[in-house]
Design a protein around this motif. Structure first.
Motif, PDB file in Angstrom:
ATOM      1  N   LEU A  69       0.816  -1.216   0.000  1.00 60.48           N
ATOM      2  CA  LEU A  69       0.000   0.000   0.000  1.00 60.48           C
ATOM      3  C   LEU A  69       0.847   1.263   0.000  1.00 60.48           C
ATOM      4  CD1 LEU A  69      -2.941  -0.947   2.388  1.00 60.48           C
ATOM      5  CD2 LEU A  69      -2.774  -1.159  -0.089  1.00 60.48           C
ATOM      6  N   CYS A  70       2.124   1.184   0.403  1.00 63.62           N
ATOM      7  CA  CYS A  70       3.001   2.364   0.322  1.00 63.62           C
ATOM      8  C   CYS A  70       3.152   2.802  -1.132  1.00 63.62           C
ATOM      9  CB  CYS A  70       4.362   2.045   0.927  1.00 63.62           C
ATOM     10  SG  CYS A  70       4.313   1.741   2.705  1.00 63.62           S
ATOM     11  N   HIS A  71       3.392   1.813  -2.012  1.00 65.42           N
ATOM     12  CA  HIS A  71       3.535   2.143  -3.433  1.00 65.42           C
ATOM     13  C   HIS A  71       2.240   2.712  -3.991  1.00 65.42           C
ATOM     14  CE1 HIS A  71       6.865  -1.169  -3.557  1.00 65.42           C
ATOM     15  NE2 HIS A  71       7.283  -0.053  -2.963  1.00 65.42           N
ATOM     16  N   MET A  72       1.107   2.101  -3.605  1.00 65.06           N
ATOM     17  CA  MET A  72      -0.168   2.570  -4.132  1.00 65.06           C
ATOM     18  C   MET A  72      -0.446   4.004  -3.692  1.00 65.06           C
ATOM     19  SD  MET A  72      -4.030   1.153  -3.426  1.00 65.06           S
ATOM     20  CE  MET A  72      -4.180   2.258  -2.019  1.00 65.06           C
ATOM     21  N   VAL A 129       3.117   6.740   6.440  1.00 69.42           N
ATOM     22  CA  VAL A 129       3.329   5.306   6.198  1.00 69.42           C
ATOM     23  C   VAL A 129       4.572   4.864   6.950  1.00 69.42           C
ATOM     24  CG1 VAL A 129       2.203   5.324   3.945  1.00 69.42           C
ATOM     25  CG2 VAL A 129       4.643   5.771   4.085  1.00 69.42           C
ATOM     26  N   PRO A 130       4.621   3.635   7.459  1.00 70.42           N
ATOM     27  CA  PRO A 130       5.818   3.144   8.158  1.00 70.42           C
ATOM     28  C   PRO A 130       6.881   2.688   7.154  1.00 70.42           C
ATOM     29  CG  PRO A 130       4.116   1.471   8.153  1.00 70.42           C
ATOM     30  CD  PRO A 130       3.526   2.674   7.478  1.00 70.42           C
ATOM     31  N   ASP A 131       8.051   2.387   7.701  1.00 69.44           N
ATOM     32  CA  ASP A 131       9.145   1.938   6.823  1.00 69.44           C
ATOM     33  C   ASP A 131       8.862   0.561   6.241  1.00 69.44           C
ATOM     34  OD1 ASP A 131      10.496   4.279   7.328  1.00 69.44           O
ATOM     35  OD2 ASP A 131      11.587   3.452   9.042  1.00 69.44           O
ATOM     36  N   GLN A 132       8.326  -0.339   7.050  1.00 65.71           N
ATOM     37  CA  GLN A 132       8.050  -1.699   6.604  1.00 65.71           C
ATOM     38  C   GLN A 132       6.553  -1.978   6.770  1.00 65.71           C
ATOM     39  OE1 GLN A 132      10.224  -3.753   5.182  1.00 65.71           O
ATOM     40  NE2 GLN A 132      11.914  -2.299   5.422  1.00 65.71           N
ATOM     41  N   LEU A 147      -1.185   4.797   7.539  1.00 61.43           N
ATOM     42  CA  LEU A 147      -1.126   3.358   7.332  1.00 61.43           C
ATOM     43  C   LEU A 147      -0.225   2.760   8.402  1.00 61.43           C
ATOM     44  CD1 LEU A 147      -1.836   4.649   4.487  1.00 61.43           C
ATOM     45  CD2 LEU A 147      -0.949   2.539   3.493  1.00 61.43           C
ATOM     46  N   SER A 148      -0.561   1.580   8.883  1.00 61.03           N
ATOM     47  CA  SER A 148       0.258   0.936   9.911  1.00 61.03           C
ATOM     48  C   SER A 148      -0.043  -0.551   9.960  1.00 61.03           C
ATOM     49  CB  SER A 148       0.006   1.564  11.283  1.00 61.03           C
ATOM     50  OG  SER A 148      -1.337   1.356  11.676  1.00 61.03           O
ATOM     51  N   ASN A 149       0.867  -1.287  10.579  1.00 63.37           N
ATOM     52  CA  ASN A 149       0.671  -2.711  10.847  1.00 63.37           C
ATOM     53  C   ASN A 149       0.053  -2.862  12.238  1.00 63.37           C
ATOM     54  OD1 ASN A 149       2.030  -3.272   8.425  1.00 63.37           O
ATOM     55  ND2 ASN A 149       4.020  -3.293   9.456  1.00 63.37           N
ATOM     56  N   VAL A 150      -0.982  -3.682  12.366  1.00 68.28           N
ATOM     57  CA  VAL A 150      -1.615  -3.920  13.662  1.00 68.28           C
ATOM     58  C   VAL A 150      -1.838  -5.420  13.831  1.00 68.28           C
ATOM     59  CG1 VAL A 150      -2.748  -1.681  13.801  1.00 68.28           C
ATOM     60  CG2 VAL A 150      -3.939  -3.582  12.721  1.00 68.28           C
TER      61      VAL A 150
END
Length: 893
Positions: free
Chosen positions: A589-592, A614-617, A653-656
């Motif tokens: 989703l970072c690219h999008m 957006v996070p790094d990973q 955006l994030s990972n949860v």
């Protein structure tokens, strides 16, 4: 006569001792009779009052248990929602959630009983067999206009599998109750019967409680309508011994209980006998009564009798002791008087003996009083006695435990000041005054629920049984008081469970309403998109035919825009209904977001500040990219409209990772997700607006500013992608929309350019299969303009006949949803079996799950959604032809 004559002839001085003795004897016997009568009345009063209390308690427990179990059956009736389309697994999970064996002993299970017309019996039997019951059959067999069959009973263990397929209407006892439930719409209990589950081991008397299930939405106001629209019954079978187990309470040894079905009291009507009851009792009980109760419209007669143990526990020896002692004392006193009058010396001797007897008699009376006090101190209820002024004269040990006051401090105090809450003391004193009406005592007819005051100030829920007894000083009162805190707490928990069930039912109804809208949307989409295709196709043909007429071109462009708006509206409805065929790919989703940022800034304008975090990973997700971009753009535009004076829009955006508690709060599964949080500083929404935000066509914008489908489409798409979406907002404090998409462990799929984006044609042969002739004609004109050779068919049957007749097209261009016995998928499969090199291109306004699994388009399927443009048709035809010619390992493009 001689004696009387002799006495009359005796001088008065000689008759005086015997006359005095007779007078004293009569007076003493009169006093003894009065004291004996008082003690006898008091003993009878205590015995009858406690027995009446126990009878009321036993009757109430039975009524409450049956009423509770009727509500369990009603909950199951509500779960059905007037349809038999509830899945077998859903029904099982619902019954499991009730925990019948733990919470509702005596219910064998909950059964679903389907009504089966004779004409559908064979189809019904086949359907149940196909659900995993190959030996299923309706029994007993025979030719009847209507059958009923137990098609599911849960829990499906123990004796319950024996009931599957049983036709309850064949049993007269059950049939009467089933027809009464059908005709009244209320719960109906059957008479005494033998359950079909019984296998001969430890058989018990049984009954079945029925509730009708009417067709959803059908009128049931009249008897004829209820009979016509009945589709099933909910049946709750009971085994009476199991039902009554543990219901007798703390004093089960005090009362013998027999329950009869109906009014007849014979051996055939017995539903239940408590332990110790025999068919022929060896002796009559001291106390007995009969009570009638109604259980789901069925009369039960309760025969209740006191046990010898109960009668022995309540002391009745005191009146006899008083009588014997009084008579003896009267005789001795009369003899003493005679002796005193006859001889002083003998009188003195006898006086000593009589005095000793009186002391012994008083000692026995005191002993008996102590025995009575011991019984009251060891009873399970508090016993409180009051004098005519409302002051406490007796206060047993249980009263000390319940209210916290020792007897030494309670005796002599005003009851109202001691244990009655301050707000109720006036009412208590007024009620106490009404205990005497015209000098006659009043006895309460029922158990009263009140609140009492503990010494600590804590309120206690109580059950109170009160009796008044007349005395010379006025009406004295005795009361049995029971602390029902535990039962009140149990009732509170039951109310909470009922509330939770009501909330779950409301959520189910909301879900079913959205599901109904989704089904309606899918049904309309096919015909609506066909109409749009006819309009769009003919507009494109007219645009090319009259390319030089500028006025007409202006009108045609306007019409084309209207068709495009209709297509967008249809697509949003399908997205909400979760029936839009998705093409998910693994995305970073970072690219999008990097590619989408410029278009977002252009749409928001200079007045709004856009921040993307957006996070790094960032984890990958499996999602349809174009649909997700559309969702983010719609949310951004909603935020823009909510900030007319400018503001800040943040997309984070994030990972949860959801643990069990977090997943429960969001109604999600435990696992890893990628979150997309869109927050603004706009006007915000009220709680009422939030509850309706995802419903289609709901909008807070002015007419003409929005369709009310943006959030609905986002909700449907996210749910179809196995994700979750939530809204947080307050009026004047902005809005936060949270989207959670499941993490994908696969690598990102790089976009592959289209093989040919030019509008080109060819000379191949195309078989066009379309049941709507107007759509068919428009498609044929477009394809012929592109140079293709066209053959047409109106449905799958005609197309298959052409192929079997020798037609060898290069491309099969077919609608998905068509009439006839040959569906489009079967046509494509059979055509490619006959012609392995045949390319297939499907088209539809609504696939109706024919080409999708889990909302995702099947692998290798080429689909052109209606309405389409000539350019889109040309490109998809060429892609289908080229992809078919490419090697299998390269066909993933």
């Amino acid at each position: 006569m001689k004696t009387a004559a002799k006495l009359s002839a005796t001088p008065l001085s000689a008759r005086l001792p015997i006359l005095l003795a007779l007078v004293i004897l009569c007076l003493s016997l009169s006093a003894t009779f009065g004291l004996w009568k008082h003690e006898r009345h008091q003993a009878d009063h205590v015995l009858n009052a406690e027995f009446a209390f126990e009878v009321r308690q036993a009757t109430r427990r039975i009524e409450q248990r049956m009423a509770t179990y009727e509500q369990v059956a009603r909950g199951t009736q509500a779960h059905m929602m007037g349809t038999l389309d509830i899945g077998r697994e859903d029904f099982r999970l619902f019954v499991d959630s009730l925990r019948l064996q733990e919470k509702f002993p005596g219910i064998q299970g909950l059964a679903l009983i389907e009504v089966i017309p004779r004409s559908t019996l064979a189809a019904h039997t086949l359907r149940i067999k196909n659900q995993g019951f190959p030996d299923y059959a309706v029994r007993p067999t025979g030719d009847r206009d209507y059958y009923s069959s137990i098609i599911q009973i849960e829990p499906f263990d123990g004796l319950n599998p024996r009931a599957l397929g049983f036709d309850m209407l064949t049993d007269q006892t059950r049939r009467i109750a089933m027809e009464r439930a059908r005709d009244t719409g209320q719960a109906a209990a059957s008479g005494k019967t033998k359950l079909v589950q019984e296998n001969g081991s430890r058989e018990q008397a049984g009954l079945v409680m029925y509730l009708p299930v009417y067709r959803r939405g059908a009128p049931v106001g009249t008897l004829a309508e209820r009979r016509t629209n009945l589709i099933a019954w909910i049946g709750a079978p009971f085994r009476m011994d199991d039902l009554m187990d543990g219901l007798s309470g703390e004093r089960s040894s005090d009362i013998l209980l027999t329950i009869h079905d109906g009014d007849n009291l014979d051996s055939d009507s017995i539903l239940y006998r408590s332990a110790g009851v025999t068919s022929e009792q060896s002796s009559q009980p001291m106390l007995a009564t009969r009570q009638k109760i109604s259980v789901a419209g069925r009369t039960w007669t309760l025969d209740l009798r006191s046990t010898p143990g109960y009668e022995a526990r309540i002391d009745r020896d005191t009146p006899r002791i008083v009588a014997i002692g009084g008579v003896a004392a009267s005789i001795l006193l009369a003899f003493l008087v005679w002796t005193l009058a006859s001889a002083r010396k003998r009188a003195q001797t006898l006086a000593t003996a009589i005095t000793q007897k009186l002391w012994e008699s008083n000692a026995r009376v005191k002993s008996e009083r102590r025995r009575m006090q011991s019984i009251l101190d060891n009873t399970h209820d508090a016993f409180v006695a009051l004098d005519s002024h409302g002051c406490i004269t007796d206060w047993n040990t249980k009263a000390e435990v319940i209210f916290g006051w020792p007897a030494s401090e309670a005796l002599g105090k005003d009851l109202a000041d001691l244990i009655i809450p301050a707000a109720l003391r006036g009412a208590h004193r007024a009620g106490f005054a009404r205990f005497s009406i015209d000098g006659k005592p009043t006895l309460t007819k029922r158990v009263v629920e009140v609140e009492g005051l503990h010494r600590s100030g804590r309120l206690i829920p109580l059950e109170l049984a009160v009796a008044g007894v007349p005395e010379k000083s006025g009406i004295v009162v005795s009361a049995f008081i029971r602390d029902v805190s535990e039962r009140t707490e149990a009732a509170r928990k039951e109310a909470e469970r009922t509330q939770a069930l009501d909330e779950a039912r409301a959520a189910l109804q909301h879900s079913q309403r959205l599901e109904a809208v989704g089904k309606l949307t899918g049904g309309v989409a096919h015909d609506f998109n066909n109409v749009l295709q006819i309009l769009g196709g003919n507009i494109q043909i007219l645009e090319r035919l009259y390319a030089q007429d500028e006025r007409l071109q202006t009108r045609l462009v306007s019409m084309a825009r209207a068709v495009a708006r209709g297509a967008k509206l249809s697509g949003q409805l399908l997205a909400f209904a979760r029936r839009q065929p998705l093409r998910p790919v693994v995305l970073d989703l970072c690219h999008m977001m990097n590619e989408l940022e410029d278009s977002l800034r252009g749409a928001l304008g200079a007045a709004l500040q856009l921040q993307i975090v957006v996070p790094d990973q960032l984890w990958h997700v499996l999602v349809d990219r174009s649909q997700l971009e559309n969702v983010i753009q719609n949310l951004a535009l909603n935020s823009r409209d909510a900030m007319p004076n400018g503001g800040k829009l943040t997309i984070a955006l994030s990972n949860v990772a959801f643990d069990a508690e977090q997943a429960k709060l969001r109604d999600a599964a435990v696992g890893n997700y990628v979150s997309i949080v869109v927050s603004d500083e706009g006007e915000g929404m009220s709680e009422d607006t939030i509850t309706q935000a995802f419903e289609p066509f709901f909008t807070t914008k002015r007419p003409g500013e929005g369709t009310g489908l943006g959030l609905s489409m986002a909700y449907g798409f996210v749910k179809q992608s196995n994700g979750h979406i939530h809204i947080q907002s307050q009026v004047g404090q902005g809005t936060i929309v949270e989207i959670y998409l499941p993490r994908s462990m696969e690598g990102e799929v790089q976009s592959i350019a289209q093989l040919d984006q030019l509008v080109t044609g060819g000379n191949e042969t195309i078989l066009v299969v379309e049941d709507d002739l107007d759509v068919q004609k428009a498609a044929v004109v477009m394809l012929e303009e592109l140079g293709y050779r066209i053959t047409t068919a109106d449905n799958g049957n005609n197309a298959l006949d052409l192929l079997k007749g020798g037609l060898q097209p290069d491309v099969l261009f077919t609608d998905v949803v068509m009439p006839g016995t040959v569906p489009s998928t079967e046509l494509a499969s059979e055509a490619q079996r006959m012609l392995p090199d045949l390319a297939v291109l499907f088209t539809s306004g609504y696939t109706h799950n024919a080409l999708v699994q889990g909302g995702r388009l099947n692998a290798g399927v080429e689909l052109l959604s209606k309405p389409y443009k000539r350019e889109e048709l040309a490109i998809k035809i060429r892609q289908a032809i080229v992809n078919k010619k490419m090697p299998a390992n390269n066909s993933s493009a």
